[in-house]
Design a protein around this motif. Structure first.
Motif, PDB file in Angstrom:
ATOM      1  N   ILE A 137       0.849  -1.173   0.000  1.00  0.00           N
ATOM      2  CA  ILE A 137       0.000   0.000   0.000  1.00  0.00           C
ATOM      3  C   ILE A 137       0.894   1.234   0.000  1.00  0.00           C
ATOM      4  N   VAL A 138       0.662   2.143  -0.935  1.00  0.00           N
ATOM      5  CA  VAL A 138       1.432   3.380  -1.020  1.00  0.00           C
ATOM      6  C   VAL A 138       0.468   4.554  -0.874  1.00  0.00           C
ATOM      7  N   VAL A 139       0.655   5.329   0.177  1.00  0.00           N
ATOM      8  CA  VAL A 139      -0.171   6.511   0.419  1.00  0.00           C
ATOM      9  C   VAL A 139       0.686   7.749   0.167  1.00  0.00           C
ATOM     10  N   THR A 140       0.207   8.637  -0.688  1.00  0.00           N
ATOM     11  CA  THR A 140       0.940   9.849  -1.052  1.00  0.00           C
ATOM     12  C   THR A 140       0.105  11.069  -0.694  1.00  0.00           C
ATOM     13  N   ALA A 141       0.728  12.017  -0.017  1.00  0.00           N
ATOM     14  CA  ALA A 141       0.063  13.263   0.356  1.00  0.00           C
ATOM     15  C   ALA A 141       0.869  14.438  -0.188  1.00  0.00           C
ATOM     16  N   THR A 142       0.165  15.396  -0.748  1.00  0.00           N
ATOM     17  CA  THR A 142       0.798  16.592  -1.305  1.00  0.00           C
ATOM     18  C   THR A 142       0.132  17.825  -0.708  1.00  0.00           C
ATOM     19  N   ARG A 143       0.940  18.670  -0.107  1.00  0.00           N
ATOM     20  CA  ARG A 143       0.436  19.942   0.409  1.00  0.00           C
ATOM     21  C   ARG A 143       1.134  21.072  -0.343  1.00  0.00           C
ATOM     22  N   THR A 144       0.352  21.966  -0.906  1.00  0.00           N
ATOM     23  CA  THR A 144       0.888  23.109  -1.647  1.00  0.00           C
ATOM     24  C   THR A 144       0.894  24.327  -0.735  1.00  0.00           C
ATOM     25  N   ILE A 145       2.089  24.787  -0.394  1.00  0.00           N
ATOM     26  CA  ILE A 145       2.199  25.914   0.534  1.00  0.00           C
ATOM     27  C   ILE A 145       2.530  27.192  -0.242  1.00  0.00           C
ATOM     28  N   ASN A 155      11.864  35.215 -10.591  1.00  0.00           N
ATOM     29  CA  ASN A 155      11.248  34.005 -11.155  1.00  0.00           C
ATOM     30  C   ASN A 155      11.070  32.894 -10.117  1.00  0.00           C
ATOM     31  N   PHE A 156      10.828  33.271  -8.883  1.00  0.00           N
ATOM     32  CA  PHE A 156      10.588  32.288  -7.831  1.00  0.00           C
ATOM     33  C   PHE A 156       9.097  31.964  -7.795  1.00  0.00           C
ATOM     34  N   PRO A 157       8.723  30.684  -7.701  1.00  0.00           N
ATOM     35  CA  PRO A 157       7.293  30.326  -7.724  1.00  0.00           C
ATOM     36  C   PRO A 157       6.545  30.877  -6.519  1.00  0.00           C
ATOM     37  N   LYS A 158       5.254  31.127  -6.707  1.00  0.00           N
ATOM     38  CA  LYS A 158       4.428  31.634  -5.618  1.00  0.00           C
ATOM     39  C   LYS A 158       3.954  30.523  -4.696  1.00  0.00           C
ATOM     40  N   GLU A 159       3.988  29.282  -5.167  1.00  0.00           N
ATOM     41  CA  GLU A 159       3.583  28.121  -4.364  1.00  0.00           C
ATOM     42  C   GLU A 159       4.584  26.994  -4.555  1.00  0.00           C
ATOM     43  N   ILE A 160       4.795  26.222  -3.504  1.00  0.00           N
ATOM     44  CA  ILE A 160       5.710  25.089  -3.572  1.00  0.00           C
ATOM     45  C   ILE A 160       4.988  23.838  -3.056  1.00  0.00           C
ATOM     46  N   PRO A 161       4.888  22.782  -3.889  1.00  0.00           N
ATOM     47  CA  PRO A 161       4.247  21.544  -3.430  1.00  0.00           C
ATOM     48  C   PRO A 161       5.224  20.671  -2.634  1.00  0.00           C
ATOM     49  N   ILE A 162       4.753  20.148  -1.525  1.00  0.00           N
ATOM     50  CA  ILE A 162       5.527  19.216  -0.705  1.00  0.00           C
ATOM     51  C   ILE A 162       4.844  17.859  -0.791  1.00  0.00           C
ATOM     52  N   THR A 163       5.523  16.885  -1.372  1.00  0.00           N
ATOM     53  CA  THR A 163       4.949  15.558  -1.592  1.00  0.00           C
ATOM     54  C   THR A 163       5.701  14.520  -0.772  1.00  0.00           C
ATOM     55  N   VAL A 164       4.948  13.702  -0.054  1.00  0.00           N
ATOM     56  CA  VAL A 164       5.519  12.653   0.793  1.00  0.00           C
ATOM     57  C   VAL A 164       4.769  11.355   0.519  1.00  0.00           C
ATOM     58  N   SER A 165       5.503  10.253   0.404  1.00  0.00           N
ATOM     59  CA  SER A 165       4.897   8.929   0.200  1.00  0.00           C
ATOM     60  C   SER A 165       5.378   7.970   1.279  1.00  0.00           C
ATOM     61  N   SER A 166       4.474   7.113   1.704  1.00  0.00           N
ATOM     62  CA  SER A 166       4.801   6.080   2.686  1.00  0.00           C
ATOM     63  C   SER A 166       4.259   4.744   2.187  1.00  0.00           C
ATOM     64  N   THR A 167       4.973   3.667   2.529  1.00  0.00           N
ATOM     65  CA  THR A 167       4.638   2.333   2.023  1.00  0.00           C
ATOM     66  C   THR A 167       4.497   1.351   3.175  1.00  0.00           C
ATOM     67  N   ALA A 168       3.539   0.460   3.050  1.00  0.00           N
ATOM     68  CA  ALA A 168       3.357  -0.622   4.007  1.00  0.00           C
ATOM     69  C   ALA A 168       2.998  -1.887   3.231  1.00  0.00           C
TER      70      ALA A 168
END
Length: 214
Positions: A137-145, A155-168
């Motif tokens: 099982i792979v659960v992935t969560a993405t939060r855009t800050i 030219n720096f983006p206004k939002e940065i996505p943080i993506t994390v995945s965990s496996t069981a």
């Protein structure tokens, strides 16, 4: 005499130095602010996704444990029916199923009240990898800050996505043994049908390991 005073005059040095250093200081400050948001958010997402992946794997295992996403707690099953095999899971994962909704519910419930919940939007996805001998099982969560400082000039983006995945990995002893037997029979069939001489191939691999000192 007056010309010499002009070249030796130090008035205005502070203004020039401040003009040069201010953008650098601003970028360093923005980097520290971004880092202070990134690290806690990533740590929170890692905890939430790992918890959700473990709960989903336990639900599909043969451990007699199940998970109630409403009460956010484990409970013992009154009976243990046959778990879905790897082939049934392959068919069920062709579309979004209940497991993905359940993983999303778990992550969102865990995210409530955390510091990271106040910043950005959260997206959760759950995937089941059906391998020949086991599933995971792979659960992935993405939060855009959002970036607190507007650095669009560089030219720096206004939002940065943080993506994390965990496996069981799903713990299902009966299915593991059954799939191992299927894989073994399939390899023997290929060996007999196409004369692959797998036994000799295994000997060659062993000799290669000995040569490499493994």
């Amino acid at each position: 005499m007056q010309k010499r005073r002009f070249w030796e005059d130090a008035n205005g040095y502070a203004v020039v130095e401040a003009t040069i250093l201010f953008p650098i200081i601003l970028l360093a400050f923005a980097g520290l602010v971004l880092l202070s948001m990134y690290l806690p958010t990533r740590a929170v997402l890692q905890r939430e996704t790992q918890y959700a992946a473990t709960a989903m794997a336990t639900t599909q295992s043969d451990t007699w444990l199940d998970y109630d996403s409403t009460r956010m707690e484990y409970y013992w099953r009154s009976s243990l029916g046959a778990s879905d095999n790897v082939y049934a899971m392959m068919i069920s994962r062709l579309c979004k199923g209940a497991s993905e909704d359940k993983a999303e519910t778990i992550v969102e419930r865990l995210d409530e009240g955390t510091i990271a919940a106040r910043v950005g939007e959260l997206e959760v996805a759950c995937k089941v990898n059906n391998f020949v001998v086991y599933k995971e099982i792979v659960v992935t969560a993405t939060r855009t800050i959002p970036i607190p400082v507007d650095l669009s000039l560089v030219n720096f983006p206004k939002e940065i996505p943080i993506t994390v995945s965990s496996t069981a990995v799903v713990q299902n002893g009966d299915e593991f043994v059954r799939n191992i037997d299927i894989a073994k029979d399939f390899v023997q069939y290929l060996d007999k049908r196409y004369n692959l001489q797998i036994d000799k191939l295994a000997d060659w691999v062993n000799e290669a390991w000995k040569f490499l000192g493994v």
